[in-house]
Design an enzyme around this catalytic site. Structure first.
Site, PDB file in Angstrom:
ATOM      1  CB  THR A  89      17.113  70.288  24.544  1.00 35.65           C
ATOM      2  OG1 THR A  89      17.574  69.770  25.797  1.00 35.65           O
ATOM      3  CG2 THR A  89      17.676  69.463  23.403  1.00 35.65           C
ATOM      4  CD  GLU A 114      29.965  76.862  19.998  1.00 39.63           C
ATOM      5  OE1 GLU A 114      29.896  76.672  21.218  1.00 39.63           O
ATOM      6  OE2 GLU A 114      29.087  76.499  19.198  1.00 39.63           O
ATOM      7  CG  HIS A 137      25.942  83.133  25.169  1.00 41.70           C
ATOM      8  ND1 HIS A 137      26.398  83.995  24.196  1.00 41.70           N
ATOM      9  CD2 HIS A 137      26.136  81.881  24.689  1.00 41.70           C
ATOM     10  CE1 HIS A 137      26.835  83.285  23.161  1.00 41.70           C
ATOM     11  NE2 HIS A 137      26.690  82.002  23.428  1.00 41.70           N
ATOM     12  NE  ARG A 183      29.622  80.442  25.930  1.00 43.66           N
ATOM     13  CZ  ARG A 183      28.773  79.478  25.628  1.00 43.66           C
ATOM     14  NH1 ARG A 183      27.946  79.019  26.543  1.00 43.66           N
ATOM     15  NH2 ARG A 183      28.773  78.973  24.419  1.00 43.66           N
ATOM     16  CG  HIS A 215      23.806  80.662  27.836  1.00 44.37           C
ATOM     17  ND1 HIS A 215      22.831  80.617  26.874  1.00 44.37           N
ATOM     18  CD2 HIS A 215      24.734  79.735  27.473  1.00 44.37           C
ATOM     19  CE1 HIS A 215      23.146  79.701  25.959  1.00 44.37           C
ATOM     20  NE2 HIS A 215      24.287  79.141  26.318  1.00 44.37           N
ATOM     21  NE  ARG A 257      27.557  75.316  29.326  1.00 45.57           N
ATOM     22  CZ  ARG A 257      27.108  75.528  28.097  1.00 45.57           C
ATOM     23  NH1 ARG A 257      27.259  74.594  27.165  1.00 45.57           N
ATOM     24  NH2 ARG A 257      26.507  76.649  27.788  1.00 45.57           N
ATOM     25  CB  SER A 309      25.647  72.036  28.014  1.00 45.01           C
ATOM     26  OG  SER A 309      24.361  71.727  28.374  1.00 45.01           O
ATOM     27  CG  LEU A 310      23.525  70.277  23.579  1.00 44.24           C
ATOM     28  CD1 LEU A 310      23.546  70.686  22.111  1.00 44.24           C
ATOM     29  CD2 LEU A 310      22.085  70.042  24.029  1.00 44.24           C
TER      30      LEU A 310
HETATM   31  P1  FAD Z   1      16.067  70.911  29.167  1.00 46.09           P
HETATM   32  O1  FAD Z   1      16.304  70.669  27.750  1.00 46.09           O
HETATM   33  O2  FAD Z   1      15.923  72.321  29.585  1.00 46.09           O
HETATM   34  O3  FAD Z   1      14.740  70.136  29.603  1.00 46.09           O
HETATM   35  C1  FAD Z   1      14.173  70.343  30.876  1.00 46.09           C
HETATM   36  C2  FAD Z   1      12.862  69.595  30.954  1.00 46.09           C
HETATM   37  O4  FAD Z   1      12.433  69.500  32.308  1.00 46.09           O
HETATM   38  C3  FAD Z   1      11.709  70.259  30.199  1.00 46.09           C
HETATM   39  O5  FAD Z   1      11.004  69.259  29.517  1.00 46.09           O
HETATM   40  C4  FAD Z   1      10.830  70.823  31.308  1.00 46.09           C
HETATM   41  O6  FAD Z   1       9.470  70.901  30.992  1.00 46.09           O
HETATM   42  C5  FAD Z   1      11.048  69.783  32.386  1.00 46.09           C
HETATM   43  N1  FAD Z   1      10.740  70.271  33.723  1.00 46.09           N
HETATM   44  C6  FAD Z   1      11.422  71.193  34.448  1.00 46.09           C
HETATM   45  N2  FAD Z   1      10.822  71.376  35.642  1.00 46.09           N
HETATM   46  C7  FAD Z   1       9.742  70.553  35.659  1.00 46.09           C
HETATM   47  C8  FAD Z   1       8.709  70.310  36.612  1.00 46.09           C
HETATM   48  N3  FAD Z   1       8.652  70.952  37.774  1.00 46.09           N
HETATM   49  N4  FAD Z   1       7.758  69.406  36.303  1.00 46.09           N
HETATM   50  C9  FAD Z   1       7.779  68.757  35.106  1.00 46.09           C
HETATM   51  N5  FAD Z   1       8.723  68.956  34.169  1.00 46.09           N
HETATM   52  C10 FAD Z   1       9.690  69.846  34.446  1.00 46.09           C
HETATM   53  N6  FAD Z   1      24.546  73.672  24.998  1.00 46.09           N
HETATM   54  C11 FAD Z   1      25.400  73.095  24.150  1.00 46.09           C
HETATM   55  O7  FAD Z   1      26.081  72.127  24.503  1.00 46.09           O
HETATM   56  N7  FAD Z   1      25.507  73.565  22.868  1.00 46.09           N
HETATM   57  C12 FAD Z   1      24.796  74.619  22.416  1.00 46.09           C
HETATM   58  O8  FAD Z   1      24.904  74.999  21.262  1.00 46.09           O
HETATM   59  C13 FAD Z   1      23.913  75.264  23.309  1.00 46.09           C
HETATM   60  N8  FAD Z   1      23.211  76.345  22.919  1.00 46.09           N
HETATM   61  C14 FAD Z   1      22.279  76.872  23.769  1.00 46.09           C
HETATM   62  C15 FAD Z   1      21.479  77.927  23.332  1.00 46.09           C
HETATM   63  C16 FAD Z   1      20.472  78.410  24.139  1.00 46.09           C
HETATM   64  C17 FAD Z   1      19.618  79.561  23.664  1.00 46.09           C
HETATM   65  C18 FAD Z   1      20.263  77.851  25.417  1.00 46.09           C
HETATM   66  C19 FAD Z   1      19.177  78.361  26.304  1.00 46.09           C
HETATM   67  C20 FAD Z   1      21.085  76.825  25.879  1.00 46.09           C
HETATM   68  C21 FAD Z   1      22.089  76.335  25.054  1.00 46.09           C
HETATM   69  N9  FAD Z   1      22.911  75.292  25.477  1.00 46.09           N
HETATM   70  C22 FAD Z   1      23.792  74.723  24.612  1.00 46.09           C
HETATM   71  C23 FAD Z   1      22.682  74.639  26.763  1.00 46.09           C
HETATM   72  C24 FAD Z   1      21.854  73.372  26.539  1.00 46.09           C
HETATM   73  O9  FAD Z   1      20.902  73.598  25.538  1.00 46.09           O
HETATM   74  C25 FAD Z   1      21.149  72.927  27.794  1.00 46.09           C
HETATM   75  O10 FAD Z   1      22.028  72.933  28.873  1.00 46.09           O
HETATM   76  C26 FAD Z   1      20.601  71.518  27.625  1.00 46.09           C
HETATM   77  O11 FAD Z   1      19.815  71.456  26.476  1.00 46.09           O
HETATM   78  C27 FAD Z   1      19.805  71.115  28.838  1.00 46.09           C
HETATM   79  O12 FAD Z   1      19.153  69.908  28.563  1.00 46.09           O
HETATM   80  P2  FAD Z   1      18.341  69.192  29.705  1.00 46.09           P
HETATM   81  O13 FAD Z   1      17.768  67.970  29.103  1.00 46.09           O
HETATM   82  O14 FAD Z   1      19.161  69.073  30.914  1.00 46.09           O
HETATM   83  O15 FAD Z   1      17.175  70.244  30.081  1.00 46.09           O
HETATM   84  C1  SIN Z   2      26.230  79.018  21.514  1.00 48.82           C
HETATM   85  O1  SIN Z   2      25.824  78.505  20.483  1.00 48.82           O
HETATM   86  O2  SIN Z   2      26.938  80.029  21.563  1.00 48.82           O
HETATM   87  C2  SIN Z   2      25.841  78.373  22.782  1.00 48.82           C
HETATM   88  C3  SIN Z   2      26.697  77.201  22.991  1.00 48.82           C
HETATM   89  C4  SIN Z   2      26.603  76.744  24.387  1.00 48.82           C
HETATM   90  O3  SIN Z   2      25.906  77.320  25.215  1.00 48.82           O
HETATM   91  O4  SIN Z   2      27.291  75.772  24.680  1.00 48.82           O
END
Ligand code: FAD
Ligand code: SIN
Length: 532
Positions: free
Chosen positions: A44, A116, A244, A291, A352, A387, A392-393
């Site tokens: 995130t 995007e 990505h 993508r 990604h 996707r 995703s967010l």
């Molecule tokens: P995360 O935010 O990854 O959180 C996972 C959590 O689980 C962490 O706290 C971790 O410590 C915990 N965890 C995992 N395994 C364990 C374990 N075994 N024990 C304890 N804790 C554990 N999406 C968009 O919609 N828009 C964007 O602009 C975008 N840009 C992105 C840019 C980048 C560089 C990346 C990497 C991703 C991007 N994405 C974007 C995708 C999006 O950010 C993620 O899919 C989303 O934030 C995932 O959120 P989440 O809460 O599911 O997991």
């Molecule tokens: C990006 O900002 O290009 C990433 C967006 C996403 O993964 O949804």
């Protein structure tokens, strides 16, 4: 031993937004949030482009966002899920604004909307090019004010507790597998604790670390998916790994720094080594095609030229506006000697996002009773075979809300299972050679990148599977004889996730969305999800 009504694994957008809702709804109950490193070390935090949502009904519509999502998903989205996420999304976005998230506005006070790949309209709310950091900040600050949320950092969840731990034989066809909580390694004491819960939510994020080059931070090791698979829960569509198109090309640096797709949304152009804007050869939407198409086009250009990167050209863009929207990218490029006003940015695709994951229904319920999943670790049916950017967010917010609605409805009917034994570490010793673990991870990342990348073949998948078998055997032997450490558990989880990706890819006898196999270059007429 710890007992809690609501256990949340993960402190990204999915885990924190769920925890907040459950805590606000049950002020008299404790909600336990566990995270394996620092609170904000999540995928995130690194999100750049923003969050998609229909907030400008004058120019945009739910129908357009639905269509864009379905087109990107290449036939495999669940239309009902898509409608749910698109229509419920704006209300969920308003909630994170109320919790303090600041999205960029123009001088008239209207939100600045970005665009995007695959989006037919400008609909991406963002905070400069650090949207995820801003959302994570607002969520963590709100959580800190919520007295009934207990936050345990540096605590690594190792396994889900089910009937298996009571001595029953559990298989994939066992009906009513139940989750009683988790075993977790407290990294301060190095002891495994037993945590019993009535309801457990997995919000454990992605698995980009399966590949050598990824935009995902080190924590993205697919732990949740691997744990659910080991507990005989259902995992879906793991072959759809999103690469990505534009990660900054910096050999030897991991994770790769992302150059958000929003740069192309604002006019950035992809060029090959000869300076040719090649995307028009591949798709009429050019640089803003979905993508999967852009990443494959780049892969093809790189292979043709025998090079490791192509370029993103921003030299024609207004530099003041660029710096205003993308200050983080501007500074990062400057720090390695690239002036985006004068130089093209070297970029290459990087792993990604995982479109598949723990299979859930429309309330985030997994195939294991009392276990919910949301966010990147889940497979809700929204993304299908690919996707849509910035969905995703949005999905994480909509599904964390739906998990919350169902969890608070049923929690009173679930009791703790008092018969769960303590963790059994008998026969294990402290690891003597960490190299055995680190080398296994390196081997895995290499083989996944070389054989299971953007373009796949039957022979490559077969080779990958043979090598994975060896890695699997070695890590299981190590696991049985060595005290659990995060490194060991992550290596084991990564190898499991690698296996799930390859196995699902072998089952898919077609090319669709993010899965492209030159031995089956066309789409099959049969629309199917691969469930393992
Ligand atoms: P995360 O935010 O990854 O959180 C996972 C959590 O689980 C962490 O706290 C971790 O410590 C915990 N965890 C995992 N395994 C364990 C374990 N075994 N024990 C304890 N804790 C554990 N999406 C968009 O919609 N828009 C964007 O602009 C975008 N840009 C992105 C840019 C980048 C560089 C990346 C990497 C991703 C991007 N994405 C974007 C995708 C999006 O950010 C993620 O899919 C989303 O934030 C995932 O959120 P989440 O809460 O599911 O997991
Ligand atoms: C990006 O900002 O290009 C990433 C967006 C996403 O993964 O949804």
């Amino acid at each position: 031993m710890i007992q809690t009504d609501f256990l949340v694994i993960g402190s990204g957008i999915a885990g924190l937004s769920y925890a907040l809702k459950v805590a606000q709804h049950n002020p008299d109950k404790k909600i336990l949030v566990i995270t394996k490193t620092q609170a904000d070390e999540t995928n995130t935090k690194y999100a750049q482009g923003g969050i998609a949502g229909v907030t400008d009904l004058e120019h945009d519509s739910y129908e357009k966002h639905i269509q864009d999502t379905l087109i990107a998903g290449d036939g495999l989205c669940n239309p009902k899920t898509v409608e749910i996420v698109v229509k419920e999304g704006p209300e969920r976005i308003n909630e994170i604004i109320e919790w303090g998230t600041q999205f960029d506005k123009d001088p008239d006070g209207d939100y600045k909307l970005g665009r995007e790949g695959g989006h037919s309209e400008f609909r991406i709310l963002h905070h400069k090019d650090v949207t995820g950091k801003e959302i994570e900040r607002a969520l963590l600050e709100t959580v800190a004010r919520q007295k009934n949320i207990e936050f345990v950092k540096h605590c690594f969840v190792v396994d889900i507790i089910t009937q298996h731990h009571l001595g029953y034989l559990i298989t994939k066809s066992t009906p009513d597998i139940e989750c009683y909580g988790v075993y977790a390694l407290d990294l301060h004491t190095q002891k495994i604790i037993k945590i019993l819960s009535r309801i457990t939510l997995f919000a454990t994020g992605g698995n980009g670390q399966v590949y050598r080059t990824t935009t995902n931070p080190k924590i993205a090791t697919g732990d949740g998916v691997a744990m659910v698979y080991r507990a005989k829960g259902r995992i879906e569509n793991m072959e759809f790994i999103q690469f990505h198109p534009t990660a900054l090309y910096e050999p030897g640096i991991s994770p790769s720094f992302l150059i958000t797709e929003a740069v192309r949304g604002d006019g950035g152009i992809l060029r090959n080594k000869n300076g040719e804007a090649f995307m028009e050869k591949y798709d009429e939407r050019k640089d803003l095609a979905p993508r999967d198409i852009v990443a494959r086009a780049i892969d093809s250009e790189m292979k043709k030229e025998g090079v490791e990167n192509i370029y993103l050209d921003c030299r024609h863009m207004n530099i003041e506006k660029f710096i205003e929207h993308f200050p983080n990218i501007y500074e990062k490029c400057k720090s390695i000697g690239i002036d985006v006003a004068k130089n093209m940015i070297p970029v290459a695709p990087a792993a990604h996002y995982s479109c598949g994951g723990i299979k859930t229904d429309e309330f985030g319920r997994t195939s294991i009773k009392n276990l919910y999943a949301c966010g990147e670790c889940s497979s809700t049916g929204l993304h299908g075979a690919n996707r849509l950017a910035s969905n995703s967010l949005l999905e994480a917010l909509v599904f964390s809300h739906r998990c919350y609605l169902d969890a608070v409805r049923v929690v009173a009917d679930i009791s703790f299972n008092e018969n769960v034994p303590d963790w059994n570490a008998e026969g294990t010793t402290q690891p003597r050679e960490m190299i055995l673990i680190t080398q296994s991870i390196k081997e895995l990342q290499l083989l996944m990148s070389d054989y299971v990348g953007i373009v796949r073949t039957n022979v490559r998948l077969q080779r990958a599977m043979k090598r994975l078998d060896i890695l699997h055997e070695e890590i299981e032997n190590l696991y049985e004889t060595t005290a659990v450490s995060p490194q060991l558990a992550e290596a084991r989880n990564l190898i499991t996730v690698g296996y799930l990706i390859v196995r699902s890819a072998q089952f898919r006898k077609e090319s669709r969305g993010l899965h492209f196999n030159t031995d089956y270059p066309f789409k099959s007429e049969l629309l199917q999800n691969i469930v393992l």
